[in-house]
Motif scaffolding. Structure first.
Motif, PDB file in Angstrom:
ATOM      1  N   GLN A 116      30.073  30.616  39.013  1.00  0.00           N
ATOM      2  CA  GLN A 116      29.193  31.339  39.937  1.00  0.00           C
ATOM      3  C   GLN A 116      29.932  31.765  41.219  1.00  0.00           C
ATOM      4  O   GLN A 116      29.444  31.599  42.336  1.00  0.00           O
ATOM      5  CB  GLN A 116      27.979  30.488  40.286  1.00  0.00           C
ATOM      6  N   ILE A 117      31.110  32.357  41.001  1.00  0.00           N
ATOM      7  CA  ILE A 117      31.939  32.768  42.135  1.00  0.00           C
ATOM      8  C   ILE A 117      31.372  34.034  42.785  1.00  0.00           C
ATOM      9  O   ILE A 117      31.127  35.041  42.116  1.00  0.00           O
ATOM     10  CB  ILE A 117      33.384  33.018  41.671  1.00  0.00           C
ATOM     11  N   LYS A 161      39.080  32.817  49.864  1.00  0.00           N
ATOM     12  CA  LYS A 161      38.150  31.729  49.604  1.00  0.00           C
ATOM     13  C   LYS A 161      36.802  32.311  49.194  1.00  0.00           C
ATOM     14  O   LYS A 161      36.322  33.271  49.831  1.00  0.00           O
ATOM     15  CB  LYS A 161      37.972  30.861  50.855  1.00  0.00           C
ATOM     16  N   PRO A 162      36.174  31.793  48.160  1.00  0.00           N
ATOM     17  CA  PRO A 162      34.868  32.331  47.760  1.00  0.00           C
ATOM     18  C   PRO A 162      33.795  32.010  48.794  1.00  0.00           C
ATOM     19  O   PRO A 162      33.847  30.977  49.469  1.00  0.00           O
ATOM     20  CB  PRO A 162      34.584  31.619  46.433  1.00  0.00           C
ATOM     21  N   THR A 163      32.840  32.916  48.901  1.00  0.00           N
ATOM     22  CA  THR A 163      31.665  32.653  49.735  1.00  0.00           C
ATOM     23  C   THR A 163      30.781  31.609  49.083  1.00  0.00           C
ATOM     24  O   THR A 163      30.131  30.801  49.767  1.00  0.00           O
ATOM     25  CB  THR A 163      30.875  33.957  49.954  1.00  0.00           C
ATOM     26  N   SER A 176      39.063  26.356  45.553  1.00  0.00           N
ATOM     27  CA  SER A 176      38.074  26.858  46.500  1.00  0.00           C
ATOM     28  C   SER A 176      37.795  25.900  47.647  1.00  0.00           C
ATOM     29  O   SER A 176      37.148  26.264  48.632  1.00  0.00           O
ATOM     30  CB  SER A 176      36.764  27.177  45.775  1.00  0.00           C
ATOM     31  N   SER A 177      38.307  24.660  47.547  1.00  0.00           N
ATOM     32  CA  SER A 177      37.977  23.687  48.591  1.00  0.00           C
ATOM     33  C   SER A 177      39.196  23.105  49.302  1.00  0.00           C
ATOM     34  O   SER A 177      39.054  22.553  50.388  1.00  0.00           O
ATOM     35  CB  SER A 177      37.152  22.540  47.993  1.00  0.00           C
ATOM     36  N   ILE A 178      40.390  23.211  48.706  1.00  0.00           N
ATOM     37  CA  ILE A 178      41.565  22.604  49.335  1.00  0.00           C
ATOM     38  C   ILE A 178      42.168  23.540  50.374  1.00  0.00           C
ATOM     39  O   ILE A 178      41.931  24.748  50.376  1.00  0.00           O
ATOM     40  CB  ILE A 178      42.637  22.225  48.290  1.00  0.00           C
ATOM     41  N   SER A 179      42.986  22.986  51.256  1.00  0.00           N
ATOM     42  CA  SER A 179      43.639  23.777  52.295  1.00  0.00           C
ATOM     43  C   SER A 179      44.896  23.051  52.740  1.00  0.00           C
ATOM     44  O   SER A 179      45.209  21.954  52.264  1.00  0.00           O
ATOM     45  CB  SER A 179      42.704  23.999  53.485  1.00  0.00           C
ATOM     46  N   GLY A 180      45.642  23.673  53.663  1.00  0.00           N
ATOM     47  CA  GLY A 180      46.820  23.043  54.238  1.00  0.00           C
ATOM     48  C   GLY A 180      47.889  22.709  53.221  1.00  0.00           C
ATOM     49  O   GLY A 180      48.197  23.504  52.328  1.00  0.00           O
ATOM     50  N   ALA A 181      48.458  21.514  53.331  1.00  0.00           N
ATOM     51  CA  ALA A 181      49.561  21.106  52.465  1.00  0.00           C
ATOM     52  C   ALA A 181      49.147  21.054  51.002  1.00  0.00           C
ATOM     53  O   ALA A 181      49.938  21.399  50.111  1.00  0.00           O
ATOM     54  CB  ALA A 181      50.091  19.738  52.917  1.00  0.00           C
ATOM     55  N   ASP A 182      47.918  20.641  50.719  1.00  0.00           N
ATOM     56  CA  ASP A 182      47.434  20.582  49.340  1.00  0.00           C
ATOM     57  C   ASP A 182      47.399  21.976  48.712  1.00  0.00           C
ATOM     58  O   ASP A 182      47.769  22.155  47.544  1.00  0.00           O
ATOM     59  CB  ASP A 182      46.042  19.954  49.283  1.00  0.00           C
ATOM     60  N   LEU A 183      46.952  22.963  49.478  1.00  0.00           N
ATOM     61  CA  LEU A 183      46.896  24.329  48.975  1.00  0.00           C
ATOM     62  C   LEU A 183      48.302  24.882  48.750  1.00  0.00           C
ATOM     63  O   LEU A 183      48.562  25.536  47.735  1.00  0.00           O
ATOM     64  CB  LEU A 183      46.119  25.226  49.944  1.00  0.00           C
ATOM     65  N   ARG A 184      49.210  24.618  49.684  1.00  0.00           N
ATOM     66  CA  ARG A 184      50.582  25.103  49.524  1.00  0.00           C
ATOM     67  C   ARG A 184      51.236  24.508  48.279  1.00  0.00           C
ATOM     68  O   ARG A 184      51.948  25.205  47.544  1.00  0.00           O
ATOM     69  CB  ARG A 184      51.409  24.781  50.771  1.00  0.00           C
ATOM     70  N   LYS A 185      50.976  23.242  48.024  1.00  0.00           N
ATOM     71  CA  LYS A 185      51.516  22.599  46.829  1.00  0.00           C
ATOM     72  C   LYS A 185      50.912  23.188  45.560  1.00  0.00           C
ATOM     73  O   LYS A 185      51.618  23.438  44.571  1.00  0.00           O
ATOM     74  CB  LYS A 185      51.248  21.094  46.896  1.00  0.00           C
ATOM     75  N   ALA A 186      49.607  23.430  45.588  1.00  0.00           N
ATOM     76  CA  ALA A 186      48.929  23.996  44.415  1.00  0.00           C
ATOM     77  C   ALA A 186      49.427  25.401  44.115  1.00  0.00           C
ATOM     78  O   ALA A 186      49.564  25.786  42.950  1.00  0.00           O
ATOM     79  CB  ALA A 186      47.420  24.010  44.641  1.00  0.00           C
TER      80      ALA A 186
END
Length: 341
Positions: free
Chosen positions: A6-7, A56-58, A70-80
């Motif tokens: 449901q994006i 990022k989805p609304t 859709s929920s991670i950010s920062g270092a976690d997002l860069r790694k992903a």
């Protein structure tokens, strides 16, 4: 591997809200080449950018290889993102760096030591067929070579997913085919999941296993490529399929033949796999006392198999024509009566 639930993505404009992606549900399997096709403004580029967190989805959830992008950010997002690479229509190369240096750049960012970077870069240069061009700069390369650099760079960190954003749109047809062949080879060798967006049905037909058709932010049709080509359901899908199966010249020729032969019944036949080589028409002509005029015929190859289509004009006694159409149905041939304009 990839799951969209449901994006929705909305952008705030000066005096209104624009919905670019509207309640999309989608699952992409590990190791497949999945195509997303749509015209400009359909929302496909926004959708693909949500797969690696560039947008990022609304609303809704984006999960890639177990990671909720859709929920991670920062270092976690860069790694992903190291496991979700992307190539672009206009290559996005660093013009002051050589081929080898462009390919090495993601490894530098990831903190890989130079001694470990160099063999990886050589391996990737061989993989994409750029031996001998290691020290060339982007300005010295053809469009196809630039895209090969982009592909090698995207593979540097051994990603699980490769996103292709209109990756062949800036290339001529012959170069496009060579890049699609390379992507197919990489998919097979590395079991790499590839998500490819395009507005060209030729690209979908050549390499994709499945396809989703987008219109006005929604997925309006989805399925195996062969099935979608055989039996497109939505008007927009039929338009895309006709890009490949009915050229402008063929359409004009059919129109002229129809005008010259105003009587009769127009039918479109569809054949799949081994059936494309069976002599069904020969049996039709021998069995029924009708005139059969072939207006168009073609055979196409998709990743899932071969399909063919023929447009006929059947003229003669109305009852005989009806029996001929019934015969084609009984032979397992997909048959559609075409309404004359």
């Amino acid at each position: 591997m990839i799951k969209l639930e449901q994006i929705t993505k909305q952008f705030r404009l000066s005096n209104r809200s624009l919905t670019a992606v509207d309640a999309v549900d989608l699952e992409i399997r590990e190791g497949e080449i999945f195509g997303i096709i749509g015209y400009s403004g359909a929302g496909k580029s926004t959708l693909i950018r949500m797969l690696n967190g560039l947008e990022k989805p609304t609303g809704g959830r984006v999960t890639v290889n177990g990671m909720e992008m859709s929920s991670i950010s920062g270092a976690d997002l860069r790694k992903a993102r190291q496991k979700v690479s992307m190539i672009f229509q206009h290559f996005n190369l660093l013009w002051s760096r050589t081929v080898a240096e462009n390919i090495a750049f993601p490894l530098e960012i990831a903190g890989v030591k130079k001694a470990d970077r160099e063999p990886r870069v050589r391996e990737l240069i061989r993989l994409v067929g750029l031996e001998g061009r290691e020290d060339a700069y982007p300005s010295e390369l053809s469009g196809g070579q630039k895209q090969r650099v982009g592909i090698a760079r995207a593979l540097a960190n051994e990603p699980d997913v490769l996103l292709c954003d209109e990756a062949t749109s800036a290339l001529d047809p012959e170069t496009t085919d060579s890049i699609l062949d390379l992507l197919t080879d990489i998919n097979k060798r590395l079991n790499l999941t590839i998500v490819l967006i395009t507005h060209e049905m030729h690209v979908i037909r050549k390499i994709c296993h499945r396809v989703a058709v987008m219109e006005a932010g929604r997925v309006v049709e989805m399925g195996d490529v062969l099935q979608v080509f055989r039996s497109p359901q939505q008007p927009i899908t039929k338009r895309f399929v006709s890009q490949v199966t009915e050229t402008h010249d063929i359409k004009q020729a059919i129109g002229q033949l129809v005008r010259e032969n105003p009587d009769g019944t127009l039918i479109r036949l569809g054949f799949v796999g081994e059936r494309t080589g069976e002599p069904v028409l020969a049996r039709l002509i021998r069995t029924f006392d009708i005139d059969v005029n072939i207006l168009q015929a073609n055979v196409s190859q998709t990743h899932g198999g071969t399909f063919g289509s023929i447009i006929l004009n059947l003229a003669g006694d109305e009852a005989a024509v009806a029996k001929a159409v019934e015969f084609l149905h009984s032979e397992g041939v997909e048959t559609e009566v075409i309404e004359r304009d």
